[in-house]
Design a protein around this motif. Structure first.
Motif, PDB file in Angstrom:
ATOM      1  N   PHE A 254     -41.443 -29.379  -0.933  1.00 30.98           N
ATOM      2  CA  PHE A 254     -40.735 -30.582  -0.483  1.00 30.98           C
ATOM      3  C   PHE A 254     -39.260 -30.484  -0.879  1.00 30.98           C
ATOM      4  CE2 PHE A 254     -45.020 -32.805  -1.349  1.00 30.98           C
ATOM      5  CZ  PHE A 254     -45.470 -32.551  -0.070  1.00 30.98           C
ATOM      6  N   TRP A 255     -39.024 -29.977  -2.099  1.00 29.32           N
ATOM      7  CA  TRP A 255     -37.649 -29.879  -2.599  1.00 29.32           C
ATOM      8  C   TRP A 255     -36.831 -28.896  -1.761  1.00 29.32           C
ATOM      9  CZ3 TRP A 255     -34.878 -32.900  -5.592  1.00 29.32           C
ATOM     10  CH2 TRP A 255     -33.589 -32.464  -5.905  1.00 29.32           C
ATOM     11  N   ASN A 256     -37.391 -27.701  -1.533  1.00 33.05           N
ATOM     12  CA  ASN A 256     -36.674 -26.684  -0.763  1.00 33.05           C
ATOM     13  C   ASN A 256     -36.331 -27.174   0.642  1.00 33.05           C
ATOM     14  OD1 ASN A 256     -36.645 -24.817  -2.820  1.00 33.05           O
ATOM     15  ND2 ASN A 256     -38.539 -23.819  -2.195  1.00 33.05           N
ATOM     16  N   ASP A 257     -37.296 -27.856   1.265  1.00 34.55           N
ATOM     17  CA  ASP A 257     -37.061 -28.406   2.608  1.00 34.55           C
ATOM     18  C   ASP A 257     -35.922 -29.424   2.579  1.00 34.55           C
ATOM     19  OD1 ASP A 257     -39.141 -26.854   3.513  1.00 34.55           O
ATOM     20  OD2 ASP A 257     -40.598 -28.500   3.635  1.00 34.55           O
ATOM     21  N   SER A 258     -35.914 -30.239   1.529  1.00 32.31           N
ATOM     22  CA  SER A 258     -34.903 -31.283   1.397  1.00 32.31           C
ATOM     23  C   SER A 258     -33.510 -30.687   1.165  1.00 32.31           C
ATOM     24  CB  SER A 258     -35.275 -32.224   0.248  1.00 32.31           C
ATOM     25  OG  SER A 258     -34.345 -33.266   0.132  1.00 32.31           O
ATOM     26  N   VAL A 259     -33.446 -29.620   0.366  1.00 33.83           N
ATOM     27  CA  VAL A 259     -32.158 -28.955   0.112  1.00 33.83           C
ATOM     28  C   VAL A 259     -31.597 -28.388   1.423  1.00 33.83           C
ATOM     29  CG1 VAL A 259     -31.050 -26.960  -0.991  1.00 33.83           C
ATOM     30  CG2 VAL A 259     -32.571 -28.430  -2.316  1.00 33.83           C
ATOM     31  N   GLU A 260     -32.451 -27.711   2.195  1.00 33.70           N
ATOM     32  CA  GLU A 260     -32.012 -27.135   3.479  1.00 33.70           C
ATOM     33  C   GLU A 260     -31.485 -28.214   4.426  1.00 33.70           C
ATOM     34  OE1 GLU A 260     -34.971 -24.680   5.312  1.00 33.70           O
ATOM     35  OE2 GLU A 260     -35.197 -23.428   3.522  1.00 33.70           O
ATOM     36  N   GLU A 261     -32.232 -29.297   4.518  1.00 32.53           N
ATOM     37  CA  GLU A 261     -31.834 -30.393   5.414  1.00 32.53           C
ATOM     38  C   GLU A 261     -30.542 -31.050   4.934  1.00 32.53           C
ATOM     39  OE1 GLU A 261     -32.186 -33.376   8.511  1.00 32.53           O
ATOM     40  OE2 GLU A 261     -32.687 -31.268   8.241  1.00 32.53           O
ATOM     41  N   SER A 262     -30.419 -31.240   3.625  1.00 33.52           N
ATOM     42  CA  SER A 262     -29.221 -31.881   3.053  1.00 33.52           C
ATOM     43  C   SER A 262     -27.979 -31.032   3.281  1.00 33.52           C
ATOM     44  CB  SER A 262     -29.416 -32.123   1.548  1.00 33.52           C
ATOM     45  OG  SER A 262     -30.519 -32.964   1.327  1.00 33.52           O
ATOM     46  N   MET A 263     -28.097 -29.721   3.088  1.00 29.90           N
ATOM     47  CA  MET A 263     -26.958 -28.841   3.302  1.00 29.90           C
ATOM     48  C   MET A 263     -26.558 -28.817   4.780  1.00 29.90           C
ATOM     49  SD  MET A 263     -25.961 -27.870   0.380  1.00 29.90           S
ATOM     50  CE  MET A 263     -24.788 -26.595   0.819  1.00 29.90           C
ATOM     51  N   ARG A 264     -27.543 -28.884   5.651  1.00 28.34           N
ATOM     52  CA  ARG A 264     -27.245 -28.934   7.095  1.00 28.34           C
ATOM     53  C   ARG A 264     -26.437 -30.191   7.432  1.00 28.34           C
ATOM     54  NH1 ARG A 264     -28.760 -31.493  11.321  1.00 28.34           N
ATOM     55  NH2 ARG A 264     -30.424 -32.663  10.285  1.00 28.34           N
ATOM     56  N   ILE A 265     -26.868 -31.325   6.900  1.00 28.84           N
ATOM     57  CA  ILE A 265     -26.187 -32.603   7.155  1.00 28.84           C
ATOM     58  C   ILE A 265     -24.754 -32.558   6.608  1.00 28.84           C
ATOM     59  CG2 ILE A 265     -26.154 -35.072   6.529  1.00 28.84           C
ATOM     60  CD1 ILE A 265     -29.276 -34.921   6.597  1.00 28.84           C
ATOM     61  N   ALA A 266     -24.602 -32.029   5.391  1.00 28.74           N
ATOM     62  CA  ALA A 266     -23.276 -31.956   4.763  1.00 28.74           C
ATOM     63  C   ALA A 266     -22.326 -31.084   5.589  1.00 28.74           C
ATOM     64  CB  ALA A 266     -23.390 -31.425   3.338  1.00 28.74           C
ATOM     65  N   LYS A 267     -22.828 -29.935   6.040  1.00 31.98           N
ATOM     66  CA  LYS A 267     -21.985 -29.026   6.836  1.00 31.98           C
ATOM     67  C   LYS A 267     -21.584 -29.669   8.169  1.00 31.98           C
ATOM     68  CE  LYS A 267     -23.818 -24.781   4.824  1.00 31.98           C
ATOM     69  NZ  LYS A 267     -24.843 -23.720   4.942  1.00 31.98           N
ATOM     70  N   GLU A 268     -22.549 -30.326   8.797  1.00 31.05           N
ATOM     71  CA  GLU A 268     -22.259 -30.973  10.083  1.00 31.05           C
ATOM     72  C   GLU A 268     -21.259 -32.112   9.924  1.00 31.05           C
ATOM     73  OE1 GLU A 268     -25.857 -32.157  12.049  1.00 31.05           O
ATOM     74  OE2 GLU A 268     -26.463 -30.087  12.470  1.00 31.05           O
ATOM     75  N   ALA A 269     -21.221 -32.704   8.740  1.00 26.36           N
ATOM     76  CA  ALA A 269     -20.275 -33.797   8.477  1.00 26.36           C
ATOM     77  C   ALA A 269     -18.875 -33.272   8.155  1.00 26.36           C
ATOM     78  CB  ALA A 269     -20.786 -34.657   7.324  1.00 26.36           C
ATOM     79  N   GLY A 270     -18.758 -31.937   8.094  1.00 23.65           N
ATOM     80  CA  GLY A 270     -17.442 -31.354   7.856  1.00 23.65           C
ATOM     81  C   GLY A 270     -17.106 -31.109   6.403  1.00 23.65           C
ATOM     82  N   ILE A 271     -18.091 -31.211   5.527  1.00 20.99           N
ATOM     83  CA  ILE A 271     -17.847 -30.934   4.108  1.00 20.99           C
ATOM     84  C   ILE A 271     -17.549 -29.445   3.943  1.00 20.99           C
ATOM     85  CG2 ILE A 271     -18.833 -31.008   1.766  1.00 20.99           C
ATOM     86  CD1 ILE A 271     -18.462 -33.771   3.153  1.00 20.99           C
ATOM     87  N   GLU A 272     -16.512 -29.108   3.188  1.00 24.31           N
ATOM     88  CA  GLU A 272     -16.245 -27.703   2.891  1.00 24.31           C
ATOM     89  C   GLU A 272     -17.162 -27.262   1.754  1.00 24.31           C
ATOM     90  OE1 GLU A 272     -12.805 -24.618   1.345  1.00 24.31           O
ATOM     91  OE2 GLU A 272     -12.169 -26.593   2.067  1.00 24.31           O
ATOM     92  N   ILE A 273     -18.027 -26.304   2.027  1.00 23.89           N
ATOM     93  CA  ILE A 273     -18.955 -25.782   1.015  1.00 23.89           C
ATOM     94  C   ILE A 273     -18.301 -24.569   0.366  1.00 23.89           C
ATOM     95  CG2 ILE A 273     -21.277 -24.928   0.562  1.00 23.89           C
ATOM     96  CD1 ILE A 273     -21.272 -27.760   1.756  1.00 23.89           C
ATOM     97  N   ILE A 274     -18.089 -24.652  -0.941  1.00 24.06           N
ATOM     98  CA  ILE A 274     -17.392 -23.589  -1.675  1.00 24.06           C
ATOM     99  C   ILE A 274     -18.391 -22.836  -2.550  1.00 24.06           C
ATOM    100  CG2 ILE A 274     -15.620 -23.135  -3.425  1.00 24.06           C
ATOM    101  CD1 ILE A 274     -14.378 -25.911  -2.368  1.00 24.06           C
ATOM    102  N   ILE A 275     -18.415 -21.516  -2.427  1.00 27.32           N
ATOM    103  CA  ILE A 275     -19.270 -20.681  -3.286  1.00 27.32           C
ATOM    104  C   ILE A 275     -18.348 -20.015  -4.305  1.00 27.32           C
ATOM    105  CG2 ILE A 275     -21.033 -18.865  -3.361  1.00 27.32           C
ATOM    106  CD1 ILE A 275     -21.853 -21.116  -1.503  1.00 27.32           C
ATOM    107  N   PRO A 276     -18.247 -20.544  -5.525  1.00 21.05           N
ATOM    108  CA  PRO A 276     -17.292 -20.000  -6.494  1.00 21.05           C
ATOM    109  C   PRO A 276     -17.897 -18.843  -7.297  1.00 21.05           C
ATOM    110  CG  PRO A 276     -18.384 -21.878  -7.457  1.00 21.05           C
ATOM    111  CD  PRO A 276     -19.004 -21.681  -6.087  1.00 21.05           C
TER     112      PRO A 276
END
Length: 309
Positions: A254-276
């Motif tokens: 359930f957690w993994n599915d939720s993380v994938e969905e949340s990251m998809r929503i964030a990216k579609e909203a235009g959030i800049e995802i930074i991998i430091p």
């Protein structure tokens, strides 16, 4: 006969503060289902989500006096009652997800769950709460240097406060319910949390940057009050523990599915995802572990066991 059947049924009240859409709540539903099946309906779980019975701390106190049977809380909140849970908040303690699950589900994790019994809070299992990372409204965090001068909301937990301060930020404890407005009005510059919380709280609406530094991976804990536990038969205790373990496994998906969905929503909203470069953040936060070992020298063995796992 119906009266007799009714009298043999025990109801376990389980309260937590998460919404019913949350992957941890879905894990708790698996616990409810498994326990009812294993006990042939003689043990039922009544769930009170959405903080209906109070905050995490308030519900822990209800467990201690026996008013509520079980709850799910963050290990960070639990550390105020059971000191050993502080260990799980040490920044960059776990090398990766595999290491984390090996520790939590192995001898060390089980020994920490057992420590709560002397405080009337018996740990049953851990639920995955992912990794916490920084998000900010105006300034991107690419290195620890970028945290300087930024007010970052943290839980009211000393380890979290020390961690942000060690990296150069200004840790600002604040109630979670006040955070959206605080970011919106510039009271704080950002916060830190896992992807499902970042999205379900709608904080992604008012944040431009999400930096996946994954500084800590503090699990949630499913607990049962010892006052309720001690009223159970040996068979009932076995069913409760088995159901908890099964729900913990189910909750990971359930957690993994939720993380994938949340990251998809964030990216579609235009959030800049930074991998430091995580090692830069890990280096800056080393002092948190050093201070912890000075304060709790008796926990050095547990910390060393985790590192050697």
């Amino acid at each position: 006969m119906s009266c007799k059947e009714e009298s043999t049924t025990k109801v376990l009240y389980l309260a937590h503060s998460l919404p019913q859409t949350h992957p941890v709540h879905k894990g708790i539903l698996e616990f409810q289902k498994a326990l009812e099946t294993k006990s042939n309906g003689t043990l039922k779980v009544k769930i009170f989500p959405d903080a209906q019975l109070g905050s995490e701390r308030e519900v822990l106190e209800l467990l201690q006096i026996g008013s509520v049977a079980a709850t799910k809380v963050s290990a960070a909140t639990l550390s105020n009652f059971v000191p050993e849970y502080h260990i799980l908040g040490i920044p960059y303690l776990f090398r990766d997800q595999e290491h984390r699950f090996n520790v939590l589900e192995g001898q060390v994790g089980k020994s920490i769950l057992a420590k709560g019994s002397k405080f009337w809070l018996r740990g049953l299992c851990y639920y995955d709460a992912g990794s916490r990372s920084f998000y900010t409204s105006e300034k991107a965090i690419r290195t620890p240097e970028d945290l300087k001068g930024l007010k970052i909301r943290v839980m009211n937990n000393q380890m979290a406060i020390n961690m942000v301060n060690s990296m150069g930020g200004s840790a600002t404890p604040l109630a979670y319910g006040e955070l959206y407005t605080a970011i919106q009005q510039g009271v704080v510059d950002g916060a830190e949390n896992n992807p499902p919380s970042f999205v379900s709280s709608n904080h992604y609406e008012i944040s431009k940057y999400y930096t996946l530094d994954e500084h800590s991976a503090i699990p949630d804990v499913l607990l049962i009050g010892t006052k309720y536990w001690e009223k159970l038969s040996e068979d009932e205790k076995k069913w409760v523990q088995e159901s908890a373990d099964e729900s913990s496994e189910a909750q990971k998906k359930f957690w993994n599915d939720s993380v994938e969905e949340s990251m998809r929503i964030a990216k579609e909203a235009g959030i800049e995802i930074i991998i430091p470069e995580k090692s830069l953040f890990a280096e800056e936060s080393k002092s948190v572990l050093e201070e912890f070992m000075v304060k709790y020298p008796e926990m050095a063995t547990l910390v060393n066991q985790i590192k050697a796992e």
